[in-house]
Scaffold this motif. Structure first.
Motif, PDB file in Angstrom:
ATOM      1  N   MET A 133      -2.920 -13.186  -1.517  1.00  0.00           N
ATOM      2  CA  MET A 133      -2.339 -12.269  -2.498  1.00  0.00           C
ATOM      3  C   MET A 133      -0.813 -12.344  -2.469  1.00  0.00           C
ATOM      4  N   ASP A 134      -0.221 -12.081  -3.609  1.00  0.00           N
ATOM      5  CA  ASP A 134       1.216 -12.138  -3.757  1.00  0.00           C
ATOM      6  C   ASP A 134       1.894 -10.983  -2.980  1.00  0.00           C
ATOM      7  N   GLN A 135       3.114 -11.257  -2.473  1.00  0.00           N
ATOM      8  CA  GLN A 135       3.832 -10.227  -1.717  1.00  0.00           C
ATOM      9  C   GLN A 135       4.070  -8.958  -2.512  1.00  0.00           C
ATOM     10  N   THR A 136       4.425  -9.143  -3.798  1.00  0.00           N
ATOM     11  CA  THR A 136       4.734  -7.975  -4.622  1.00  0.00           C
ATOM     12  C   THR A 136       3.520  -7.074  -4.757  1.00  0.00           C
ATOM     13  N   ILE A 137       2.337  -7.704  -4.882  1.00  0.00           N
ATOM     14  CA  ILE A 137       1.120  -6.906  -5.005  1.00  0.00           C
ATOM     15  C   ILE A 137       0.873  -6.131  -3.721  1.00  0.00           C
ATOM     16  N   TRP A 138       1.062  -6.820  -2.579  1.00  0.00           N
ATOM     17  CA  TRP A 138       0.916  -6.123  -1.290  1.00  0.00           C
ATOM     18  C   TRP A 138       1.880  -4.949  -1.201  1.00  0.00           C
ATOM     19  N   SER A 139       3.123  -5.181  -1.647  1.00  0.00           N
ATOM     20  CA  SER A 139       4.097  -4.099  -1.605  1.00  0.00           C
ATOM     21  C   SER A 139       3.619  -2.918  -2.437  1.00  0.00           C
ATOM     22  N   TYR A 140       3.106  -3.209  -3.649  1.00  0.00           N
ATOM     23  CA  TYR A 140       2.580  -2.137  -4.496  1.00  0.00           C
ATOM     24  C   TYR A 140       1.447  -1.398  -3.807  1.00  0.00           C
ATOM     25  N   VAL A 141       0.538  -2.171  -3.187  1.00  0.00           N
ATOM     26  CA  VAL A 141      -0.610  -1.557  -2.524  1.00  0.00           C
ATOM     27  C   VAL A 141      -0.142  -0.593  -1.440  1.00  0.00           C
ATOM     28  N   PHE A 142       0.755  -1.066  -0.563  1.00  0.00           N
ATOM     29  CA  PHE A 142       1.193  -0.217   0.546  1.00  0.00           C
ATOM     30  C   PHE A 142       1.998   0.970   0.075  1.00  0.00           C
ATOM     31  N   VAL A 143       2.883   0.728  -0.900  1.00  0.00           N
ATOM     32  CA  VAL A 143       3.722   1.826  -1.365  1.00  0.00           C
ATOM     33  C   VAL A 143       2.866   2.900  -2.033  1.00  0.00           C
ATOM     34  N   SER A 144       1.909   2.500  -2.906  1.00  0.00           N
ATOM     35  CA  SER A 144       1.122   3.552  -3.562  1.00  0.00           C
ATOM     36  C   SER A 144       0.189   4.232  -2.581  1.00  0.00           C
TER      37      SER A 144
ATOM     38  N   ILE B 284       5.034  -7.984   4.793  1.00  0.00           N
ATOM     39  CA  ILE B 284       6.220  -7.706   3.999  1.00  0.00           C
ATOM     40  C   ILE B 284       6.028  -6.423   3.193  1.00  0.00           C
ATOM     41  N   GLY B 285       4.817  -6.259   2.640  1.00  0.00           N
ATOM     42  CA  GLY B 285       4.506  -5.023   1.939  1.00  0.00           C
ATOM     43  C   GLY B 285       4.677  -3.824   2.855  1.00  0.00           C
ATOM     44  N   LEU B 286       4.284  -4.014   4.100  1.00  0.00           N
ATOM     45  CA  LEU B 286       4.397  -2.956   5.103  1.00  0.00           C
ATOM     46  C   LEU B 286       5.865  -2.603   5.350  1.00  0.00           C
ATOM     47  N   VAL B 287       6.711  -3.619   5.424  1.00  0.00           N
ATOM     48  CA  VAL B 287       8.137  -3.369   5.670  1.00  0.00           C
ATOM     49  C   VAL B 287       8.746  -2.577   4.507  1.00  0.00           C
ATOM     50  N   VAL B 288       8.322  -2.907   3.283  1.00  0.00           N
ATOM     51  CA  VAL B 288       8.822  -2.152   2.120  1.00  0.00           C
ATOM     52  C   VAL B 288       8.420  -0.689   2.241  1.00  0.00           C
ATOM     53  N   ALA B 289       7.129  -0.458   2.534  1.00  0.00           N
ATOM     54  CA  ALA B 289       6.656   0.917   2.681  1.00  0.00           C
ATOM     55  C   ALA B 289       7.388   1.611   3.822  1.00  0.00           C
ATOM     56  N   GLY B 290       7.680   0.866   4.894  1.00  0.00           N
ATOM     57  CA  GLY B 290       8.398   1.432   6.041  1.00  0.00           C
ATOM     58  C   GLY B 290       9.810   1.847   5.673  1.00  0.00           C
ATOM     59  N   GLY B 291      10.509   0.994   4.941  1.00  0.00           N
ATOM     60  CA  GLY B 291      11.876   1.326   4.524  1.00  0.00           C
ATOM     61  C   GLY B 291      11.892   2.556   3.641  1.00  0.00           C
ATOM     62  N   LEU B 292      10.922   2.656   2.732  1.00  0.00           N
ATOM     63  CA  LEU B 292      10.851   3.832   1.864  1.00  0.00           C
ATOM     64  C   LEU B 292      10.520   5.080   2.666  1.00  0.00           C
ATOM     65  N   ALA B 293       9.615   4.937   3.647  1.00  0.00           N
ATOM     66  CA  ALA B 293       9.260   6.080   4.493  1.00  0.00           C
ATOM     67  C   ALA B 293      10.491   6.582   5.222  1.00  0.00           C
ATOM     68  N   ALA B 294      11.295   5.647   5.753  1.00  0.00           N
ATOM     69  CA  ALA B 294      12.489   6.036   6.496  1.00  0.00           C
ATOM     70  C   ALA B 294      13.459   6.782   5.596  1.00  0.00           C
ATOM     71  N   ALA B 295      13.658   6.287   4.388  1.00  0.00           N
ATOM     72  CA  ALA B 295      14.623   6.922   3.488  1.00  0.00           C
ATOM     73  C   ALA B 295      14.118   8.278   3.003  1.00  0.00           C
ATOM     74  N   LEU B 296      12.835   8.348   2.614  1.00  0.00           N
ATOM     75  CA  LEU B 296      12.301   9.596   2.061  1.00  0.00           C
ATOM     76  C   LEU B 296      12.219  10.703   3.101  1.00  0.00           C
TER      77      LEU B 296
END
Lengths: 85, 581
Positions: free
Chosen positions: B1-12, B398-410
């Motif tokens: 699966m594409d990284q962007t899709i993984w990022s969407y999955v983890f973030v949502s 990578i999707g996990l790292v995106v979700a992690g960065g958002l978690a830290a900021a929020l």
């Protein structure tokens, strides 16, 4: 209610403990990590210069230890003075 | 699966969890809203504090900063952890014993003055707004960089999410979402770190890899790094060119600032007792230390790995036929530019400029022995962001790292929102302007001001991104907290004689002096030659903190003692539990 005289002794014991721990806090971070770093860097911890290691890792481990020791020691002091924190 | 899709999955996925928690933990009273009912378990609070504390800067930028600064990065490591010792020993248990809702609450009661309360509100607002702008910007960057959503829309989504759990759940909602956010961010941080540690040192524990030999050799990792960077003309990794005094002052300003930050202090109001507040500070530091002791290892590994894979690599401009070109280069016995470099180049976080026209990427420091010019300019954030790819980890990491960065900021943004909304609804409205206001009305005002604060934060995030100085401004919040709030809280507990005149002059001095110094030297063109005692604006808060302490003491001694009732209050908070029996 703690008796007034005990309150004073309790507070002195607290201050004594706090200042001792703050001396250690200062020594591991500002001491080992900054002021004496160049000296400590002569020694090495498995290949890491010791002063550098204290600044980046070692001091943090000691900080954690200090807070938990403080909790333990304060509980002991409070037990001795019959204070229910 | 594409990284962007993984990022969407983890973030949502993570966002639905946050909203779910918000709905589950709606606040029913002001006590719920401000301090989560004084009922949070110390370990849970420790975890929430860690998430509250570790912002987008800790998660995304710190390891990169350390990678670039080497020893110079230690100021952040020691500064942002050592403050918890001060907090646990000098402030948290006593403020908890005081038993109210906010920092201005304490200052207003302890210094028996509405004016002192309002000055404290001003300090808290200044600190929190500078800090929150950076968080909202971080949210916007994460969205636009990974999910292909425009920056503004990213901030808007972030605002809606924070609005949900901060406005509905108050401190109660924030506490439990922060726990979830901590789990997300620490997992996202340590997984890539473990893998990169294995790759470089063969040791799965990054903290141990940090002091191990490079895999398959008997050379210590840090020795290797020192040799590699000095050969390229950089400063030795384990040393710095900052003056010892400046390093000392910056570290101290960050430590005392940490202890004086209102959004950290209020977390300790949520536990049951002074005793619980102490233990909770210990747990908070354990959870923080997990990331903070990993970060220097990540920094060092990333620097080594970056040089290893990028320096002297043959550049491939043609992205379409990357695979073919790379195979050709390898067959000629050279190293092609790695694939991850190409994918990150698009974001503008990495730049290559072929100054000598040889098609090879020379990464050099200012004093390169071979006299070559540097051609590669990496952004500091790249080291954490690209780590999973550098370590060849699958797309989901990578999707996990995106979700992690958002978690830290929020999570940090939410904590700051609490400070802002309670400063307005509780300290300004209830305690100063409309003392007759009842609980229900106050709760309504608290929700409204939280909503207003979300809006302001979003606008600040947008505004700050245009000015582009957020990272610096966030660092200054520490200087402000150290010089304005720390001295009066500390003296308020440890020196009974401190009175309102002393407190007000101390806070105003700390706030105005630190602010002027920072504004003059950062934004009005003051030059480094003019720094007082060679201390940078980041470290000046420490010197002005001493000024504020001394001024507070002198003014107090020159004016009447505080009333007996206040001296009794100080006696009461010094001895935990005495008021209950």
């Amino acid at each position: 209610m703690v008796k007034p005289i005990d309150r004073k002794a309790y507070w002195h014991a607290t201050i004594r403990l706090t200042s001792t721990l703050l001396v250690i806090w200062f020594m591991v971070s500002f001491g080992a990590g900054i002021l004496f770093r160049t000296f400590l860097d002569e020694f090495s911890l498995r290949g890491a210069p010791l002063g550098f290691w204290f600044a980046q890792n070692g001091s943090i481990y000691v900080f954690v230890g200090l807070i938990f020791y403080y909790c333990w020691a304060m509980n002991k002091i409070e037990l001795k003075f019959g204070i229910n924190g | 699966m594409d990284q962007t899709i993984w990022s969407y999955v983890f973030v949502s996925l993570t966002f639905s969890v946050y909203i779910g928690i918000a709905l589950w933990s709606r606040a029913g009273s002001t006590e719920d809203f401000y301090v989560a009912g004084h009922d949070v378990h110390p370990i849970v609070n420790g975890m929430a504090t860690a998430a509250d504390w570790m912002s987008a800067a800790s998660f995304l930028s710190m390891a990169g900063l350390i990678a670039f600064l080497g020893y110079g990065g230690s100021v952040y490591l020691m500064g942002w952890t050592g403050g918890y010792v001060l907090l646990a020993l000098l402030l948290a248990p006593f403020l908890r014993e005081f038993g109210k809702f906010t920092v201005p609450d304490f200052i207003g009661d302890r210094y028996y003055s509405s004016f002192a309360r309002i000055v404290a509100v001003l300090c808290a607002l200044m600190i929190s707004f500078t800090y929150i702008a950076g968080q909202m910007k971080g949210v916007g960057v994460a969205f636009s960089g990974f999910l292909g959503i425009p920056f503004e829309a990213g901030i808007l989504i972030g605002m809606v999410i924070v609005f949900f759990y901060a406005v509905l759940g108050g401190m109660k909602g924030i506490t439990y979402t922060q726990v979830a956010q901590y789990c997300v961010l620490i997992f996202a941080y340590t997984v890539p770190a473990i893998f990169i540690s294995i790759i470089i040192t063969n040791n799965p524990v990054p903290q141990l890899g940090f002091i191990s030999n490079v895999k398959g050799t008997d050379i210590a990792m840090l020795d290797k790094l020192n040799t590699v960077v000095t050969d390229l003309g950089f400063l030795e990794y384990t040393s710095t060119n900052k003056s010892m005094f400046d390093v000392f002052c910056i570290t101290a300003a960050l430590m005392f600032g940490t202890a004086g930050l209102p959004h950290v202090i209020i977390r300790f109001f949520t536990v049951k007792s002074a005793k619980a507040a102490r233990v909770s500070a210990g747990w908070a530091l354990v959870f923080i230390a997990l990331l903070y002791t990993t970060a220097p290892a990540v920094g060092a590994f990333a620097r080594l790995n970056f040089i290893d894979t990028i320096n002297e690599a043959v550049y491939i401009g043609d992205t379409e036929n990357y695979e073919i070109r790379a195979a050709e280069i390898i067959s000629l016995g050279d190293n092609p530019v790695p694939q991850w470099y190409k994918s990150w180049e698009k974001t503008g976080l990495l730049k290559f400029e072929d100054k000598n026209g040889d098609g090879i990427m020379q990464y050099r420091g200012p004093n390169a022995p071979d006299g070559l010019e540097n051609e590669v300019n990496p952004n500091r954030d790249i080291f954490v962001l690209a780590n999973p790819e550098i370590a060849r980890l699958p797309g989901w990491v990578i999707g996990l790292v995106v979700a992690g960065g958002l978690a830290a900021a929020l999570s940090t943004a939410a904590g700051l929102l609490m400070v802002i909304s309670s400063a307005i609804s509780h300290d300004l409205c209830r305690r100063t302007l409309f003392p007759k206001m009842n609980d229900v009305a106050e709760l309504r005002v608290a929700r409204f001001s939280a909503a207003g604060a979300v809006l302001c934060a979003g606008l600040l995030g947008l505004f700050a991104s245009q000015l582009g100085f957020v990272a610096q401004v966030v660092a200054f919040a520490f200087g402000l907290a150290a010089a304005s709030l720390f001295p009066v809280i500390f003296l308020g507990v440890f020196w009974k004689r401190m009175n309102k005149e002393g407190a007000v002059s101390s806070m105003l001095f700390g706030l105005v002096s630190t602010l002027s110094y920072i504004i003059y030297f950062k934004f009005l063109g003051g030059s480094q030659a003019g720094w007082w005692f060679g201390v940078s604006p980041e470290g000046i808060g420490f010197l002005f903190m001493w000024g504020a302490l001394v001024l507070g003491i002198i003014v107090s001694l020159a004016t009447p003692s505080p009333p007996q009732s206040v001296q009794d209050l100080v006696e009461r908070i010094r001895v935990p539990g005495a008021n209950q029996t």
